[in-house]
Scaffold this motif. Structure first.
Motif, PDB file in Angstrom:
ATOM      1  N   ARG A  92     -20.955 103.368 -13.544  1.00  0.00           N
ATOM      2  CA  ARG A  92     -22.056 102.434 -13.298  1.00  0.00           C
ATOM      3  C   ARG A  92     -22.114 102.021 -11.828  1.00  0.00           C
ATOM      4  NH1 ARG A  92     -24.109 100.437 -18.227  1.00  0.00           N
ATOM      5  NH2 ARG A  92     -22.823 101.100 -19.996  1.00  0.00           N
ATOM      6  N   GLY A  93     -20.967 101.691 -11.293  1.00  0.00           N
ATOM      7  CA  GLY A  93     -20.948 101.304  -9.892  1.00  0.00           C
ATOM      8  C   GLY A  93     -21.314 102.438  -8.958  1.00  0.00           C
ATOM      9  N   ARG A  94     -20.819 103.639  -9.283  1.00  0.00           N
ATOM     10  CA  ARG A  94     -21.106 104.804  -8.435  1.00  0.00           C
ATOM     11  C   ARG A  94     -22.595 105.079  -8.368  1.00  0.00           C
ATOM     12  NH1 ARG A  94     -18.364 109.277  -6.510  1.00  0.00           N
ATOM     13  NH2 ARG A  94     -19.538 111.229  -6.408  1.00  0.00           N
ATOM     14  N   ASN A 145     -35.284  93.302   0.513  1.00  0.00           N
ATOM     15  CA  ASN A 145     -35.069  91.856   0.526  1.00  0.00           C
ATOM     16  C   ASN A 145     -34.851  91.325  -0.894  1.00  0.00           C
ATOM     17  OD1 ASN A 145     -35.226  89.245   2.106  1.00  0.00           O
ATOM     18  ND2 ASN A 145     -36.865  88.889   0.620  1.00  0.00           N
ATOM     19  N   LYS A 146     -35.632  91.816  -1.830  1.00  0.00           N
ATOM     20  CA  LYS A 146     -35.479  91.372  -3.224  1.00  0.00           C
ATOM     21  C   LYS A 146     -34.135  91.817  -3.789  1.00  0.00           C
ATOM     22  CE  LYS A 146     -37.787  91.519  -7.724  1.00  0.00           C
ATOM     23  NZ  LYS A 146     -38.965  92.035  -8.487  1.00  0.00           N
ATOM     24  N   GLN A 147     -33.740  93.038  -3.488  1.00  0.00           N
ATOM     25  CA  GLN A 147     -32.452  93.534  -3.994  1.00  0.00           C
ATOM     26  C   GLN A 147     -31.289  92.712  -3.449  1.00  0.00           C
ATOM     27  OE1 GLN A 147     -31.593  95.505  -6.280  1.00  0.00           O
ATOM     28  NE2 GLN A 147     -29.436  95.939  -5.849  1.00  0.00           N
ATOM     29  N   LEU A 148     -31.427  92.206  -2.232  1.00  0.00           N
ATOM     30  CA  LEU A 148     -30.340  91.468  -1.594  1.00  0.00           C
ATOM     31  C   LEU A 148     -30.311  89.986  -1.974  1.00  0.00           C
ATOM     32  CD1 LEU A 148     -30.561  93.215   1.864  1.00  0.00           C
ATOM     33  CD2 LEU A 148     -28.534  93.192   0.377  1.00  0.00           C
ATOM     34  N   ILE A 154     -26.031  95.702  -0.634  1.00  0.00           N
ATOM     35  CA  ILE A 154     -27.123  96.265  -1.428  1.00  0.00           C
ATOM     36  C   ILE A 154     -26.738  96.481  -2.882  1.00  0.00           C
ATOM     37  CG2 ILE A 154     -28.606  98.291  -1.713  1.00  0.00           C
ATOM     38  CD1 ILE A 154     -28.718  98.516   1.331  1.00  0.00           C
ATOM     39  N   ALA A 155     -25.536  96.984  -3.123  1.00  0.00           N
ATOM     40  CA  ALA A 155     -25.140  97.284  -4.498  1.00  0.00           C
ATOM     41  C   ALA A 155     -24.283  96.191  -5.125  1.00  0.00           C
ATOM     42  CB  ALA A 155     -24.398  98.623  -4.551  1.00  0.00           C
ATOM     43  N   GLY A 156     -24.096  95.091  -4.418  1.00  0.00           N
ATOM     44  CA  GLY A 156     -23.296  94.008  -4.988  1.00  0.00           C
ATOM     45  C   GLY A 156     -22.443  93.312  -3.950  1.00  0.00           C
ATOM     46  N   LYS A 157     -21.196  93.043  -4.293  1.00  0.00           N
ATOM     47  CA  LYS A 157     -20.334  92.266  -3.403  1.00  0.00           C
ATOM     48  C   LYS A 157     -19.619  93.110  -2.363  1.00  0.00           C
ATOM     49  CE  LYS A 157     -16.417  92.318  -6.674  1.00  0.00           C
ATOM     50  NZ  LYS A 157     -15.527  93.176  -5.854  1.00  0.00           N
ATOM     51  N   ASP A 158     -19.608  94.426  -2.543  1.00  0.00           N
ATOM     52  CA  ASP A 158     -18.848  95.296  -1.642  1.00  0.00           C
ATOM     53  C   ASP A 158     -19.753  96.094  -0.711  1.00  0.00           C
ATOM     54  OD1 ASP A 158     -16.343  94.572  -2.753  1.00  0.00           O
ATOM     55  OD2 ASP A 158     -16.662  95.974  -4.425  1.00  0.00           O
ATOM     56  N   TYR A 159     -19.266  96.310   0.489  1.00  0.00           N
ATOM     57  CA  TYR A 159     -19.930  97.143   1.496  1.00  0.00           C
ATOM     58  C   TYR A 159     -19.743  98.602   1.110  1.00  0.00           C
ATOM     59  CZ  TYR A 159     -21.033  98.705   6.316  1.00  0.00           C
ATOM     60  OH  TYR A 159     -21.581  99.278   7.436  1.00  0.00           O
ATOM     61  N   THR A 160     -20.846  99.351   1.053  1.00  0.00           N
ATOM     62  CA  THR A 160     -20.787 100.736   0.579  1.00  0.00           C
ATOM     63  C   THR A 160     -21.643 101.643   1.461  1.00  0.00           C
ATOM     64  OG1 THR A 160     -22.731 100.652  -0.879  1.00  0.00           O
ATOM     65  CG2 THR A 160     -20.631  99.862  -1.809  1.00  0.00           C
ATOM     66  N   ALA A 188     -30.037  88.082   6.487  1.00  0.00           N
ATOM     67  CA  ALA A 188     -28.635  87.666   6.375  1.00  0.00           C
ATOM     68  C   ALA A 188     -27.720  88.875   6.249  1.00  0.00           C
ATOM     69  CB  ALA A 188     -28.465  86.732   5.174  1.00  0.00           C
ATOM     70  N   TRP A 189     -28.131  89.835   5.446  1.00  0.00           N
ATOM     71  CA  TRP A 189     -27.371  91.090   5.293  1.00  0.00           C
ATOM     72  C   TRP A 189     -27.285  91.828   6.619  1.00  0.00           C
ATOM     73  CZ3 TRP A 189     -30.000  95.802   5.990  1.00  0.00           C
ATOM     74  CH2 TRP A 189     -29.324  96.968   5.610  1.00  0.00           C
TER      75      TRP A 189
END
Length: 232
Positions: A92-94, A145-148, A154-160, A188-189
């Motif tokens: 799921r995360g991938r 912007n909405k996703q963030l 972009i995908a959550g709490k971790d930088y990817t 902000a991101w």
């Protein structure tokens, strides 16, 4: 060792962002796209689409001969798999990360690239084309912007690699006729990634590469930059 065939464009910066974050040893092989280096046979041998970046991994995981990879999204995924970093291993995360990588390579990059072309490089100003791509840029900024909203990355709490793919395309926001204050979550991101040490180093490298070359362009150089000098 990773051999990075590179020029400091948004797509080029994606890969130096990853390599600096991961601490992988690499060597830059400049590809001066303003002078037509992307059409040289030795570059086409690893990047048949005559676009950079491309990499050659001189020590691939299978222990075989050096492995070349072209297309920035594929390179990011390859490097993430090689290092086990910046791409989750759970299914799921991938795929949440890969969704946004493909969103960038299929939408954000090409549309903002057209924005750059018609706003900055086209020999004549075509209002319809400028309006079309500025409006599409604004739409895509809105999607991001909405996703963030409520997320650090972009995908959550971790930088990817999803963040590494998108960030360089936001850097020239002013040239795209965008105002970051209109997109507070994106802003902000953006500011958080800009302050990362690896980001600063990646962009310093880009500036140093440009400083080594004559960047003046004549008509032949412009044709090379926009692919008009390509041989079928």
């Amino acid at each position: 060792m990773i051999e990075l065939h590179y020029w400091p464009t948004p797509n080029g910066h994606k890969i130096t962002l990853f390599l600096e974050e991961a601490g992988l040893p690499y060597e830059i092989k400049p590809v001066n796209i303003g002078k037509g280096d992307q059409f040289k046979p030795e570059f086409l041998a690893i990047s048949p689409n005559n676009r950079m970046p491309a990499i050659v991994d001189t020590a691939p995981a299978d222990g075989g001969k050096p492995l070349s990879v072209f297309e920035s999204g594929a390179i990011l995924q390859y490097l993430a798999d090689k290092t086990g970093r910046f791409l989750p291993t759970d299914v799921r995360g991938r795929f949440k990360v890969l969704e946004w990588v493909y969103w960038q390579v299929g939408g954000l990059g090409p549309m903002l690239g057209q924005n750059h072309h018609f706003n900055r490089y086209a020999p004549e100003k075509i209002p319809y084309a400028i309006d079309r791509y500025v409006n599409e840029t604004r739409r895509l900024y809105g999607v991001l912007n909405k996703q963030l909203d409520g997320r650090a990355f972009i995908a959550g709490k971790d930088y990817t690699i999803a963040d590494m793919a998108a960030y360089p395309w936001i850097v020239p926001y002013e040239a795209q006729s965008m105002v970051l204050d209109d997109f507070p979550h994106l802003k902000a991101w953006f500011e958080a990634i800009r302050e990362r040490p690896a980001t600063k180093k990646a962009y310093e490298i880009g500036e140093s590469i440009k400083g080594r070359f004559d960047l003046t362009q004549d008509e032949e150089a412009r044709k090379a930059l926009f692919g008009q000098g390509a041989k079928a």
